[in-house]
Every structure is written in structure tokens, then in C-alpha cells.
Design a protein around this motif. Structure first.
Motif, PDB file in Angstrom:
ATOM      1  N   LEU A 162     -14.285 -13.288 -55.333  1.00 13.21           N
ATOM      2  CA  LEU A 162     -14.094 -11.843 -55.442  1.00 13.21           C
ATOM      3  C   LEU A 162     -13.267 -11.313 -54.273  1.00 13.21           C
ATOM      4  CD1 LEU A 162     -14.579  -9.112 -56.763  1.00 13.21           C
ATOM      5  CD2 LEU A 162     -16.723  -8.963 -55.487  1.00 13.21           C
ATOM      6  N   TRP A 163     -13.615 -11.682 -53.046  1.00 15.39           N
ATOM      7  CA  TRP A 163     -12.859 -11.199 -51.889  1.00 15.39           C
ATOM      8  C   TRP A 163     -11.437 -11.746 -51.900  1.00 15.39           C
ATOM      9  CZ3 TRP A 163     -13.730  -6.926 -49.752  1.00 15.39           C
ATOM     10  CH2 TRP A 163     -15.028  -6.456 -49.525  1.00 15.39           C
ATOM     11  N   GLN A 164     -11.264 -12.969 -52.325  1.00 16.21           N
ATOM     12  CA  GLN A 164      -9.905 -13.511 -52.419  1.00 16.21           C
ATOM     13  C   GLN A 164      -9.084 -12.732 -53.444  1.00 16.21           C
ATOM     14  OE1 GLN A 164     -10.024 -17.736 -53.054  1.00 16.21           O
ATOM     15  NE2 GLN A 164     -10.582 -18.155 -50.930  1.00 16.21           N
ATOM     16  N   ALA A 165      -9.694 -12.397 -54.576  1.00 16.15           N
ATOM     17  CA  ALA A 165      -8.987 -11.614 -55.596  1.00 16.15           C
ATOM     18  C   ALA A 165      -8.608 -10.239 -55.051  1.00 16.15           C
ATOM     19  CB  ALA A 165      -9.847 -11.482 -56.852  1.00 16.15           C
ATOM     20  N   VAL A 166      -9.525  -9.622 -54.314  1.00 14.43           N
ATOM     21  CA  VAL A 166      -9.234  -8.319 -53.701  1.00 14.43           C
ATOM     22  C   VAL A 166      -8.074  -8.456 -52.717  1.00 14.43           C
ATOM     23  CG1 VAL A 166     -10.156  -6.557 -52.131  1.00 14.43           C
ATOM     24  CG2 VAL A 166     -11.550  -7.378 -54.036  1.00 14.43           C
TER      25      VAL A 166
ATOM     26  N   PHE B 242      -0.061  -5.157 -53.871  1.00 10.79           N
ATOM     27  CA  PHE B 242       0.132  -3.707 -53.804  1.00 10.79           C
ATOM     28  C   PHE B 242       1.033  -3.343 -52.622  1.00 10.79           C
ATOM     29  CE2 PHE B 242      -1.114   0.339 -51.881  1.00 10.79           C
ATOM     30  CZ  PHE B 242      -0.802   1.203 -52.921  1.00 10.79           C
ATOM     31  N   PHE B 243       0.702  -3.814 -51.423  1.00 10.82           N
ATOM     32  CA  PHE B 243       1.485  -3.459 -50.241  1.00 10.82           C
ATOM     33  C   PHE B 243       2.888  -4.067 -50.285  1.00 10.82           C
ATOM     34  CE2 PHE B 243      -2.828  -2.869 -48.284  1.00 10.82           C
ATOM     35  CZ  PHE B 243      -2.730  -1.488 -48.174  1.00 10.82           C
ATOM     36  N   ASP B 244       3.030  -5.237 -50.881  1.00 12.80           N
ATOM     37  CA  ASP B 244       4.342  -5.870 -50.982  1.00 12.80           C
ATOM     38  C   ASP B 244       5.244  -5.125 -51.969  1.00 12.80           C
ATOM     39  OD1 ASP B 244       6.312  -7.837 -50.443  1.00 12.80           O
ATOM     40  OD2 ASP B 244       5.710  -8.963 -52.213  1.00 12.80           O
ATOM     41  N   ILE B 245       4.666  -4.613 -53.034  1.00 16.10           N
ATOM     42  CA  ILE B 245       5.445  -3.889 -54.048  1.00 16.10           C
ATOM     43  C   ILE B 245       5.743  -2.456 -53.606  1.00 16.10           C
ATOM     44  CG2 ILE B 245       5.366  -2.933 -56.398  1.00 16.10           C
ATOM     45  CD1 ILE B 245       3.726  -5.535 -57.136  1.00 16.10           C
TER      46      ILE B 245
ATOM     47  N   TYR C  78      -0.958  -5.065 -43.308  1.00 16.76           N
ATOM     48  CA  TYR C  78      -1.623  -3.971 -44.013  1.00 16.76           C
ATOM     49  C   TYR C  78      -2.801  -4.489 -44.832  1.00 16.76           C
ATOM     50  CZ  TYR C  78       1.216   0.277 -43.518  1.00 16.76           C
ATOM     51  OH  TYR C  78       1.819   1.419 -43.063  1.00 16.76           O
ATOM     52  N   THR C  79      -2.576  -5.591 -45.511  1.00 16.79           N
ATOM     53  CA  THR C  79      -3.619  -6.179 -46.342  1.00 16.79           C
ATOM     54  C   THR C  79      -4.835  -6.529 -45.509  1.00 16.79           C
ATOM     55  OG1 THR C  79      -1.949  -7.072 -47.846  1.00 16.79           O
ATOM     56  CG2 THR C  79      -4.149  -8.078 -47.932  1.00 16.79           C
ATOM     57  N   LEU C  80      -4.608  -7.175 -44.379  1.00 17.73           N
ATOM     58  CA  LEU C  80      -5.727  -7.589 -43.529  1.00 17.73           C
ATOM     59  C   LEU C  80      -6.472  -6.389 -42.960  1.00 17.73           C
ATOM     60  CD1 LEU C  80      -4.098 -10.658 -41.784  1.00 17.73           C
ATOM     61  CD2 LEU C  80      -5.919 -10.670 -43.521  1.00 17.73           C
ATOM     62  N   LEU C  81      -5.757  -5.330 -42.630  1.00 14.13           N
ATOM     63  CA  LEU C  81      -6.405  -4.119 -42.147  1.00 14.13           C
ATOM     64  C   LEU C  81      -7.267  -3.493 -43.239  1.00 14.13           C
ATOM     65  CD1 LEU C  81      -6.798  -1.988 -39.935  1.00 14.13           C
ATOM     66  CD2 LEU C  81      -4.716  -0.870 -40.770  1.00 14.13           C
TER      67      LEU C  81
END
Length: 160
Positions: free
Chosen positions: A103-107, A114-117, A146-149
Motif C-alpha cells: 500500500l505505501w509503495q503504491a502511494v 503526480f509530481f513528475d507530471i 517532493y514525493t518523499l516529503l
């Protein structure tokens, strides 16, 4: 120019930058590269310590700079959508710091896409400011940040 299997097989740099073929997808090649990276992650991460894995990622980043530059020149578009090695390396970095549940990997993967697009600032700034292979690779590292934050906030709110 659209990348082809023939181009991909003509040089190791093209094979790498086109994500072992995932970048040839006619539909959302960046997402296909990201999904392939997610599928490959357990295979490349499991046998390595965190330090060795980070060193590997740094090496793969440098290889990506060179490969993306060569493929971009061959395609006539420096940051062609079929070049997906940038998504793959960034995805592996994100997954390294993601809780190991599916689940966390999918998120994490969804947040990264999202951030890349969308390319919120400073991702958009990095995309516009840096050119060539480095530019191709670097903006995805910013999107990974951004993703990690965002992921850290979500894990703090909902637990791992």
C-alpha cells in the motif's frame, strides 16, 4: 521521431534510457517505466545494504545522464517522452525510503507520478533550467524529493 525497438537495440545507451523497452510504450511511457522500476525494485534492492544501494543509484544517475543525452540526440528531442530511465532511477530512490508494504509503495509511486507530471515549482524550474542528459535526470530527482516529503507527512499522519 518515435523510438523503435531497432533504435533501442542499436546501442546500450538507448536500451538503458528507453527503460529496457518500457519507454517504447505508445501509452504513458513514463508511467510504464515507473511501473517497471517498481517491479524490479525488490530484485535490485534486496541483496544490497542501504549505502551500497545509494552508491548504485548515484552510478545509475550518472549512466542516465550519459544515456539520456545520447538517446535525446538520436531522437532529436532532448527530453523525449520515451526516455524513462529518469523515472526509473527516481522511483528506486523513492522506494528506498518508503515503508515496505504494498500500500505505501503504491502511494509512493502514485505521488511520484503526480509530481513528475504536474511539475510544481521547483520541479518545473529544474525542467526548464537544465538541459541535456543532466536536465532529463535532475527534474525527476526534484519530483522524488517532493514525493518523499509528502510521503513523510502521510506516514506521520497515518502510520506505517
Amino acid at each position: 521521431m518515435r523510438p523503435t525497438a531497432r533504435l533501442m537495440m542499436s546501442h546500450p545507451a538507448h536500451f538503458i534510457s528507453l527503460g529496457f523497452g518500457s519507454g517504447l510504450s505508445p501509452w504513458a511511457p513514463g508511467t510504464m517505466g515507473t511501473l517497471l522500476a517498481w517491479a524490479l525494485y525488490p530484485l535490485i534492492r534486496t541483496p544490497l545494504s542501504e549505502f551500497v544501494f545509494l552508491a548504485l543509484l548515484a552510478s545509475l544517475f550518472v549512466a542516465g545522464v550519459l544515456a539520456a543525452d545520447r538517446t535525446g540526440r538520436a531522437l532529436g528531442v532532448p527530453d523525449h517522452g520515451g526516455i524513462v530511465w529518469d523515472e526509473m532511477v527516481a522511483t528506486w530512490l523513492v522506494l528506498l525510503f518508503t515503508p515496505t508494504t504494498l500500500l505505501w509503495q503504491a502511494v509512493a509511486v502514485a505521488l511520484f507520478r503526480f509530481f513528475d507530471i504536474v511539475k510544481p515549482p521547483p520541479v518545473r524550474w529544474a525542467d526548464r533550467s537544465f538541459k541535456g542528459g543532466f536536465g532529463v535526470m535532475f527534474d525527476d530527482l526534484v519530483a522524488a524529493g517532493y514525493t518523499l516529503l509528502a510521503l513523510a507527512i502521510l506516514v506521520a499522519l497515518f502510520g506505517s
